[in-house]
Structure formats: structure tokens, C-alpha cells
Motif scaffolding. Structure first.
Motif, PDB file in Angstrom:
ATOM      1  N   ILE A  69       0.839  -1.201   0.000  1.00  0.00           N
ATOM      2  CA  ILE A  69       0.000   0.000   0.000  1.00  0.00           C
ATOM      3  C   ILE A  69       0.876   1.253   0.000  1.00  0.00           C
ATOM      4  O   ILE A  69       0.614   2.232  -0.727  1.00  0.00           O
ATOM      5  CB  ILE A  69      -0.958  -0.001   1.214  1.00  0.00           C
ATOM      6  CG1 ILE A  69      -2.050  -1.057   1.028  1.00  0.00           C
ATOM      7  CG2 ILE A  69      -1.594   1.373   1.416  1.00  0.00           C
ATOM      8  CD1 ILE A  69      -2.928  -1.261   2.239  1.00  0.00           C
ATOM      9  N   VAL A  70       1.960   1.230   0.797  1.00  0.00           N
ATOM     10  CA  VAL A  70       2.888   2.369   0.820  1.00  0.00           C
ATOM     11  C   VAL A  70       3.504   2.574  -0.564  1.00  0.00           C
ATOM     12  O   VAL A  70       3.600   3.709  -1.074  1.00  0.00           O
ATOM     13  CB  VAL A  70       3.987   2.138   1.874  1.00  0.00           C
ATOM     14  CG1 VAL A  70       5.079   3.216   1.752  1.00  0.00           C
ATOM     15  CG2 VAL A  70       3.389   2.144   3.269  1.00  0.00           C
ATOM     16  N   VAL A  71       3.903   1.449  -1.202  1.00  0.00           N
ATOM     17  CA  VAL A  71       4.470   1.531  -2.553  1.00  0.00           C
ATOM     18  C   VAL A  71       3.443   2.114  -3.520  1.00  0.00           C
ATOM     19  O   VAL A  71       3.754   2.982  -4.367  1.00  0.00           O
ATOM     20  CB  VAL A  71       4.939   0.138  -3.024  1.00  0.00           C
ATOM     21  CG1 VAL A  71       5.317   0.173  -4.516  1.00  0.00           C
ATOM     22  CG2 VAL A  71       6.119  -0.337  -2.182  1.00  0.00           C
ATOM     23  N   GLY A  72       2.205   1.641  -3.438  1.00  0.00           N
ATOM     24  CA  GLY A  72       1.152   2.125  -4.334  1.00  0.00           C
ATOM     25  C   GLY A  72       0.890   3.602  -4.174  1.00  0.00           C
ATOM     26  O   GLY A  72       0.730   4.335  -5.174  1.00  0.00           O
ATOM     27  N   VAL A  73       0.846   4.087  -2.947  1.00  0.00           N
ATOM     28  CA  VAL A  73       0.590   5.515  -2.695  1.00  0.00           C
ATOM     29  C   VAL A  73       1.746   6.357  -3.236  1.00  0.00           C
ATOM     30  O   VAL A  73       1.535   7.421  -3.853  1.00  0.00           O
ATOM     31  CB  VAL A  73       0.386   5.756  -1.184  1.00  0.00           C
ATOM     32  CG1 VAL A  73       0.365   7.252  -0.871  1.00  0.00           C
ATOM     33  CG2 VAL A  73      -0.895   5.098  -0.712  1.00  0.00           C
ATOM     34  N   LEU A  74       2.996   5.918  -3.020  1.00  0.00           N
ATOM     35  CA  LEU A  74       4.148   6.648  -3.522  1.00  0.00           C
ATOM     36  C   LEU A  74       4.142   6.700  -5.051  1.00  0.00           C
ATOM     37  O   LEU A  74       4.406   7.746  -5.656  1.00  0.00           O
ATOM     38  CB  LEU A  74       5.440   5.995  -3.026  1.00  0.00           C
ATOM     39  CG  LEU A  74       5.745   6.138  -1.528  1.00  0.00           C
ATOM     40  CD1 LEU A  74       6.988   5.349  -1.146  1.00  0.00           C
ATOM     41  CD2 LEU A  74       5.930   7.615  -1.160  1.00  0.00           C
ATOM     42  N   CYS A  75       3.826   5.551  -5.689  1.00  0.00           N
ATOM     43  CA  CYS A  75       3.801   5.515  -7.158  1.00  0.00           C
ATOM     44  C   CYS A  75       2.683   6.386  -7.727  1.00  0.00           C
ATOM     45  O   CYS A  75       2.825   6.966  -8.812  1.00  0.00           O
ATOM     46  CB  CYS A  75       3.629   4.071  -7.637  1.00  0.00           C
ATOM     47  SG  CYS A  75       5.097   3.041  -7.385  1.00  0.00           S
ATOM     48  N   MET A  76       1.607   6.496  -6.994  1.00  0.00           N
ATOM     49  CA  MET A  76       0.462   7.257  -7.495  1.00  0.00           C
ATOM     50  C   MET A  76       0.659   8.757  -7.311  1.00  0.00           C
ATOM     51  O   MET A  76       0.354   9.555  -8.198  1.00  0.00           O
ATOM     52  CB  MET A  76      -0.811   6.796  -6.788  1.00  0.00           C
ATOM     53  CG  MET A  76      -2.099   7.453  -7.296  1.00  0.00           C
ATOM     54  SD  MET A  76      -3.554   6.796  -6.474  1.00  0.00           S
ATOM     55  CE  MET A  76      -3.553   5.100  -7.061  1.00  0.00           C
ATOM     56  N   HIS A  77       1.175   9.169  -6.153  1.00  0.00           N
ATOM     57  CA  HIS A  77       1.202  10.600  -5.840  1.00  0.00           C
ATOM     58  C   HIS A  77       2.601  11.229  -5.903  1.00  0.00           C
ATOM     59  O   HIS A  77       2.712  12.458  -5.916  1.00  0.00           O
ATOM     60  CB  HIS A  77       0.617  10.828  -4.438  1.00  0.00           C
ATOM     61  CG  HIS A  77      -0.808  10.413  -4.318  1.00  0.00           C
ATOM     62  ND1 HIS A  77      -1.832  11.118  -4.893  1.00  0.00           N
ATOM     63  CD2 HIS A  77      -1.376   9.334  -3.696  1.00  0.00           C
ATOM     64  CE1 HIS A  77      -2.980  10.514  -4.629  1.00  0.00           C
ATOM     65  NE2 HIS A  77      -2.734   9.432  -3.911  1.00  0.00           N
ATOM     66  N   VAL A  78       3.645  10.423  -5.954  1.00  0.00           N
ATOM     67  CA  VAL A  78       4.998  10.977  -5.956  1.00  0.00           C
ATOM     68  C   VAL A  78       5.706  10.718  -7.288  1.00  0.00           C
ATOM     69  O   VAL A  78       6.244  11.638  -7.927  1.00  0.00           O
ATOM     70  CB  VAL A  78       5.842  10.404  -4.793  1.00  0.00           C
ATOM     71  CG1 VAL A  78       7.290  10.954  -4.859  1.00  0.00           C
ATOM     72  CG2 VAL A  78       5.200  10.732  -3.469  1.00  0.00           C
ATOM     73  N   PHE A  79       5.682   9.458  -7.742  1.00  0.00           N
ATOM     74  CA  PHE A  79       6.427   9.089  -8.944  1.00  0.00           C
ATOM     75  C   PHE A  79       5.575   9.083 -10.204  1.00  0.00           C
ATOM     76  O   PHE A  79       6.094   8.826 -11.298  1.00  0.00           O
ATOM     77  CB  PHE A  79       7.060   7.705  -8.757  1.00  0.00           C
ATOM     78  CG  PHE A  79       7.970   7.615  -7.562  1.00  0.00           C
ATOM     79  CD1 PHE A  79       9.143   8.371  -7.515  1.00  0.00           C
ATOM     80  CD2 PHE A  79       7.651   6.810  -6.485  1.00  0.00           C
ATOM     81  CE1 PHE A  79       9.973   8.292  -6.401  1.00  0.00           C
ATOM     82  CE2 PHE A  79       8.481   6.726  -5.386  1.00  0.00           C
ATOM     83  CZ  PHE A  79       9.654   7.480  -5.327  1.00  0.00           C
TER      84      PHE A  79
END
Length: 769
Positions: free
Chosen positions: A103-113
Motif C-alpha cells: 500500500i505504501v508503494v502504491g501511494v508513492l507511485c500514485m502521488h509521488v512518482f
């Protein structure tokens, strides 16, 4: 099938909600050979009654396909409950941690990367990994048409994925899985109180066989065998000390703060701790029938005696879940069809309602609190047989005490022997002791003990027949009733007989070789046997003597006035008569317990408004004891036979509704059974008290009674708090969902968070206040 029924107790892993309780019952009930299934949610166990030929391994095999595992216990009071490993080694937590990381990876990929495809993939995998145990259980439940929390949560997650709410679906699964793990850990902690009781009894015992010490499993120790317990060891059995002397810590059984001194003839209990001495113990109870085993069994079978709160919650939960599911279906369809609402919006709201439909927190509100309270009480030496009696204790408004052995010390002593003219006091006591020698009544014991203290021989075959008159005294036929024989005369006669024996023995030494014979008792009359004529002896109350036509006013030394004067000083008085001839009085006194007055005052200063004393003694004697205890005369019910005590309890129950009867558990068994709550004193080691009483104070300590009543009242308060919490939070989230302000993850937090709240709140009962 055999008529003999065997019971096996299993510890069940995964037993956390009412749906699993029903699942276990439905799965095990139909098995061939099973005659009864009793599930304890609070203890995480199931007791299966079955035929002797039933294979116990069938239980584990039957539960495995439905996602539960069962481990049989060796015996009650042995072993321990399964404990959860530390979180960093708990395999059940691993999917939650993996899902959280994704979930942390998904949030970072969606909103940061800005990698939406990778983000969606991570969130979908997180949903699959975190939700796999839930989905697997949901499929099993759906096949049984059981709409449990796993089915509801699975439907909600699938709905979120359909709506494209990837993060929402993953968060719901992760939160739910974590909350499930946390709930399981909390339940294990709550159950550990019962587990600690189970661990008290050692698994092995040192038995003497063929003159040799042998260490064997406790299950292999038989009744009558000798067990040796060395200093510092736990006692593995219930039995009687045959040799040795030591201090024994009995707190696990009786709740006593100080060790009890044990010597030959004293009882000891399995699970208690031996001090510095060595004890040789003769086993008198089977390993599965010890006092400790009965305490554990009573706690685990408390489900039989469910409280009103528990029954209300169960009835409510059965209607609540289908009602909310139906409401969710209506929410998803009615607004879009009839009022032009947005399908996606109302479908989402219906998913939130599905999550709210789970009644887990409500179902857990009562049993966890009750189990914690029962375990706490058992640790303090108070055995309460179920939530019904625990809850009733908290409502008690009147307490009725038996007098003798409950408010008094139960060790009466003869204080005066008052014969009429021409009768020696020793002879009067000797005759009364002969008549009472077969009686188990406390007054009979006082008379025979007084005769023993004076060295009187009252059991020389004189008693021909004996009949107890319940509540009045005894009627006996005595073959020898020489009242003129004083103690001194008796001793002179015994000396004379001894001299005769010696003379005959000396003569025998000189003539026996010539074939002569002699008898040391040739001139002594043979004692009368049963069926021969004898003299009727009466020992008992005025009523008994009057019924047999005895006129006790004819004698000046021991008349009616003297009888009354002794009673006014708190003494119990019995009269002795031969036929219709009055012979004298015997006064007996039993002093109040040191803690009795303080206990009465504490009860009346709390929730209990009225305290009564019930006794078979006369009103004058009872009033004298009541005055010492601070009780009014109108609180004393005297001259009661056992059936009269039952009637008295019934009348008090009508007047006060919530009444407790306190007695010794044996003589007062009918009254204890008739009371809303029957409380037995000093029940440790007493089978009858443990079997018949609703509440058993294991130690002979009156001060435990206010503690038990306070515990019941506190339990009731926490149960009410839990019910309000469970329903209140559900209603709040329900209202937010109706106006579109609640999300799925909020519903999960509310549902599982409330379950944790009621568990932790209920566990407060394990602490003293």
C-alpha cells in the motif's frame, strides 16, 4: 451405543466470534457418537460429550475443513492454552505486513512518482495478499449460506474494486486483517487468565509403589495411592496428609493471603504450593475430579448459565445482521430507481452499511467481561457458576445467612451441664453422649467432644437404636443407663476390673499348663444388642421433650426458668430425659465469627439493604447472637426446620426479588437451591457444596462475600458500558453512511475498533479495584 458418556475438552484455534461458535456446533453435532457440544467463546474451548468408542481425533479432522483447529486437553486442570508467538514471529501477521508495504508503494507511485499502472498493480496485489485469509473463509461461509463478517467484508472489497476504488479496497483489507490479528491477540490475553489456572497443577507426581518412589504422569495416579511432595513443589493431587508437616500456599484455590499449616489428617488440594516441609499424601480424588479441575470446569461451562444481558445480545444480533443487510440492498437500489440517485454513490454507501452489519463487537461485549470476572473471582477464591449468577450478585438487595457455621464459628462447646437432684453431671453428659454418638449434628459433636474431654466412656455397646428428629433432637434406646455412676465411681469400677484381670492372669500362669481356663470378665454383664430391651433417652429441644410427655418444670435445679436464663445469654440449650423423666440440661455456645459483624455492616453500607439470619435455634438464643452482630430482632427467623428455611427464602424473594442465601453448602442445600443465588461457605474440598451452590466461597472467610457482590455489580456496569459502546458507535457510523460522510475504511475502523474496545474494557475485570 453405550449408555456411558465421556467428555473431552478441546482448545479451538480461530474461535473469536459468535459465527464460529455456531459453526463448531453445527459441524460437530452431527458426528456419529457425539451426544453434546458445548462451546465457550470466552475460553476458546469446546467440550464434546461422546460415547467411549468415539475417536477424539475426529473433532480436529471435522473442524479443519472449516478453517478451525482443535487440540484435545489431557485432563481438566492440566496443560495450558495455546499462546500466540511474539508479533515478529507470528505467521498470521505476515500477510498484513506485506499488504501494508505494498500500500505504501502504491501511494508513492500514485502521488509521488506518477506511475499509475504500478500503483494500481501494487494496490491490487496488496488487496489479494492481505485479503486471502478473509476471502478463503468467506467462500466456506457462503457455501453454508452464513453471512458472517468475512462474507460481508469480501462483498465490500469486490464492490470497491468494481468502482475503481483501488486504495480503498486495499486499505479495507489491510485494516480488517490487522484488526483481526489484534483481536485474536487480545482474546488470547483475555483467555490467559483461565490458562494460568490450568497451569497450576503439575503434570507429574512422585508416587510410592512397591516401596519405591516413581515419577509418573498425574493421569496415572489412582485413588488411595501415596504421593510424596518435596519442599517447594506444587501439590499434584487432592488428598489427605498422612505424614509430614508444612506450610502450604492455598491462594490459587481459596484466595487465602497466608499459607495454611498442614499436618497429618489435613486436606490438601492440587495446584497449591508446598512450603519448607515434606508431605506424604494419600490421594482421595481422581486427577480429573480435583477441586482445581472443578473450578476450571465451572468457569468454562459458564456458557450454560448465561446472563440476561448475554441472552439479550444474542437475540438482538440474530435480528440485527439480516436487517442491516436488507437495508444495504434497499440503499443500493431504491434511491437510484425511484428518486434518480446516482448508482455509484448509493452502491458505495450500501457497501459501508454491509461492513456495519457485522455484530462482532456487540456479541463480544458480554462473554469477555464475564470470563474475565469469573477468572478474577476464582483467583480470589470465589467460584461463580456462570454469568447469570455473576449478574444476579450485582443486583442483590437482601442476604439471608444461616447462623451456625456461617455467622458463627461452627465449633460449639458445652459450657454448662445442669443435672437434677440425684444425677451426677458426668453421668448426665455420658448418657447424652451415648444417645448422640451416631449423630452428625453440630450440637451432637459438641456433646461427644465434651464427654471425650472428661474421659467418659460413652460408646461401650450401650446404644441399641437411634433416630434423629430433624430440627428437634434425637430419640435413642440405651441398654445401660446407670445415672448414679459418677466419674469417680466409673474410675473405681475400671480399677477393680483391671485388678481382677491381673489376678486371673497370675492364676492362669500357674495352672494353665494343667488345662484350667479362666475369664477376666466372667462377672461382667454382656452389653445389650440391637433388638433387646433398653431405656428410651431423649436429647433435644423443649418441643421434643413435650411431645414425649416430659415435665421439665418438676425439677428445681434445671427447670424452665434456668433454661430460659441460659438462652438469654446466647446459649443453645438441650434437655435430657429418660422415658418421661427429666434428667437435666446441657448448655452449648457457638460464638460469632470475628469478621461477622464487620461483614454485616459492610453489606448494609453498600447495595444490600437488608440482612437476615435463619436458624433452627430458638428465638431467645438467636436474638442474643443477632444482638452481637448488630441485627434487629425482626431480621431473625428462628425455630426453622430445613423446609422452613426454603419457605423463608421464597418469602424473602417475593419481598426483595434479588436475594442471596449463605450457608455451609450441606445442611442448607435446599435453601441454597431455592434462593436466586445460593452461596456456600468453605467449599474447598466439599463436593456437595461445589455441585449444589451457585457461588462457592472456597475459604471459610465471610469477608469474601461483599467482595463477590461488589464484583458482580462492577461486572454489570462494564457489560452495560460495552453494549452502549458497541451500539452507539454502530449507530453513529450508520448515520454518517446515510448522508455519505462515512467511507469503507472508516466503517472497518469503527467495527473492528469497537471490538477491541469492548475486549480491553472487559479485561479490566482481571484487575482489582
Amino acid at each position: 451405543m453405550s449408555n456411558v458418556t465421556t467428555t473431552t475438552t478441546y482448545q479451538v484455534k480461530g474461535l473469536c466470534c459468535s459465527s464460529e461458535v455456531k459453526l463448531v456446533e453445527d459441524t460437530l453435532g452431527p458426528l456419529p457418537g457425539v451426544e453434546g457440544v458445548q462451546v465457550s467463546l470466552a475460553a476458546g474451548s469446546v467440550r464434546v460429550s461422546h460415547a467411549p468408542e468415539f475417536d477424539p481425533d475426529q473433532v480436529g479432522a471435522a473442524l479443519e475443513p472449516v478453517g478451525l483447529s482443535a487440540t484435545p486437553r489431557k485432563r481438566p486442570g492440566a496443560g495450558s492454552m495455546p499462546t500466540r508467538p511474539p508479533w515478529w514471529r507470528d505467521a498470521d501477521l505476515l500477510p498484513v505486513l506485506v499488504a501494508g508495504l505494498l500500500i505504501v508503494v502504491g501511494v508513492l507511485c500514485m502521488h509521488v512518482f506518477a506511475l499509475p499502472t504500478v500503483a494500481v498493480a501494487s494496490l491490487v496485489v496488496a488487496t489479494a495478499v492481505g485479503g486471502f485469509p478473509v476471502f478463503k473463509t468467506a467462500i466456506r461461509s457462503a457455501k453454508r449460506l452464513d453471512m458472517d463478517i468475512n462474507v460481508l467484508m469480501t462483498v465490500a472489497v469486490i464492490g470497491a474494486l468494481i468502482l475503481g476504488e483501488w486504495l480503498e479496497a486495499a486499505m479495507v483489507v489491510a485494516l480488517f486483517a490487522f484488526a483481526e490479528w489484534l483481536e485474536g491477540a487480545s482474546m488470547s490475553r483475555a483467555r490467559s487468565a483461565i490458562g494460568k489456572l490450568m497451569e497450576l497443577a503439575p503434570d507429574e507426581a512422585r508416587v510410592v509403589r512397591d516401596g519405591q518412589e516413581e515419577v509418573v504422569p498425574v493421569e496415572m495416579v489412582g485413588i488411595g495411592e501415596q504421593v510424596i511432595v518435596r519442599p517447594g513443589e506444587k501439590i499434584p493431587v487432592d488428598g489427605v496428609v498422612e505424614a509430614g508437616e508444612s506450610e502450604v500456599d492455598q491462594a490459587p484455590i481459596t484466595g487465602e493471603s497466608k499459607p495454611a499449616h498442614k499436618r497429618a489428617g489435613d486436606e490438601v488440594f492440587a495446584g497449591t504450593l508446598n512450603g519448607q516441609g515434606s508431605l506424604d499424601i494419600r490421594v482421595d480424588h481422581a486427577p480429573d475430579d480435583t477441586t482445581l479441575a472443578k473450578v476450571i470446569e465451572a468457569i468454562e461451562t459458564a456458557q450454560q448459565n448465561r446472563s440476561e444481558s448475554e441472552r439479550f445480545v444474542e437475540r438482538f444480533a440474530r435480528r440485527y445482521t439480516p436487517s442491516v443487510i436488507a437495508l444495504a440492498v434497499l440503499a443500493a437500489t431504491v434511491p437510484p430507481i425511484f428518486f434518480g440517485g446516482d448508482w455509484e454513490t448509493w452502491f458505495y454507501r450500501s457497501l459501508v452499511l454491509l461492513v456495519i452489519a457485522c455484530p462482532c463487537a456487540l456479541v463480544l461485549a458480554t462473554p469477555i467481561t464475564t470470563a474475565s470476572a469469573l477468572a478474577r473471582a476464582a483467583r480470589d477464591g470465589i467460584l461463580i457458576k456462570g454469568g447469570r449468577f455473576l449478574e444476579e450478585l450485582g443486583r442483590i438487595r437482601a442476604v439471608a445467612f444461616d447462623k451456625t457455621g456461617t455467622l458463627t464459628q461452627g465449633r460449639p462447646q458445652v459450657t454448662e451441664v445442669v443435672p437434677v437432684s440425684g444425677v451426677d453431671d458426668d453421668a448426665l453428659l455420658r448418657l447424652a453422649a451415648t444417645a448422640e454418638s451416631r449423630s452428625e449434628h453440630y450440637l451432637a459433636r459438641a456433646i461427644t467432644q465434651a464427654a471425650d474431654a472428661r474421659g467418659l466412656d460413652y460408646n461401650g455397646g450401650r446404644l441399641v437404636s437411634f433416630q434423629a428428629q430433624v430440627g428437634r433432637g434425637v430419640e435413642a434406646w440405651v441398654a445401660e443407663a446407670d445415672l448414679a455412676q459418677s466419674k469417680q465411681a466409673q474410675q473405681a469400677k475400671q480399677a477393680q476390673q483391671a485388678e481382677q484381670v491381673e489376678m486371673v492372669a497370675e492364676a492362669g500362669e500357674s495352672c494353665c499348663s494343667g488345662g484350667c481356663s479362666s475369664s477376666a470378665t466372667a462377672d461382667a454383664p454382656a452389653p445389650s444388642r440391637s433388638g433387646e430391651a433398653g431405656q428410651k433417652i431423649l436429647v433435644g429441644s423443649r418441643t421434643l421433650l413435650e411431645e414425649h410427655g416430659v415435665d421439665f418444670d418438676a425439677a428445681s435445679e434445671a427447670n424452665s426458668a434456668r433454661w430460659t436464663a441460659l438462652e438469654e445469654h446466647g446459649q443453645t440449650v438441650v434437655g435430657v430425659a429418660r422415658g418421661d423423666e427429666f434428667l437435666g440440661l446441657i448448655a452449648i455456645e457457638d460464638t460469632p465469627r470475628p469478621e461477622a459483624k464487620a461483614t454485616v455492616e459492610r453489606l448494609r453500607g453498600g447495595q444490600v439493604g437488608d440482612v437476615y439470619m435463619l436458624t433452627g435455634d430458638n428465638a431467645v438464643c438467636a436474638s442474643a447472637v443477632a444482638e452481637e452482630l448488630g441485627l434487629d430482632d425482626d431480621a431473625v427467623l428462628a425455630n426453622l426446620l430445613p423446609e422452613d428455611k426454603v419457605s423463608a427464602i421464597e418469602k424473602l424473594s417475593k419481598r426483595h426479588r434479588h436475594v442471596a442465601m449463605v450457608g455451609d453448602g450441606i445442611n442448607d442445600a435446599p435453601a441454597l437451591a431455592a434462593a436466586p443465588v445460593g452461596i456456600a461457605m468453605g467449599a474447598a474440598g466439599t463436593d456437595i457444596a461445589l455441585d449444589t451452590a451457585h457461588v462457592a466461597l472456597m475459604a471459610d472467610d465471610l469477608e469474601k462475600l461483599p467482595q463477590a457482590i461488589d464484583l458482580g455489580a462492577r461486572t454489570g456496569r462494564i457489560i452495560r458500558q460495552n453494549i452502549v459502546l458497541a451500539l452507539g458507535i454502530k449507530v453513529a457510523v450508520f448515520a454518517l453512511a446515510a448522508v455519505g460522510m462515512a467511507t469503507l475504511w472508516m466503517a472497518v475502523l469503527a467495527d473492528m475498533g469497537t471490538s477491541l474496545l469492548v475486549i480491553f474494557n472487559g479485561m479490566r475485570m482481571l484487575r482489582s479495584e
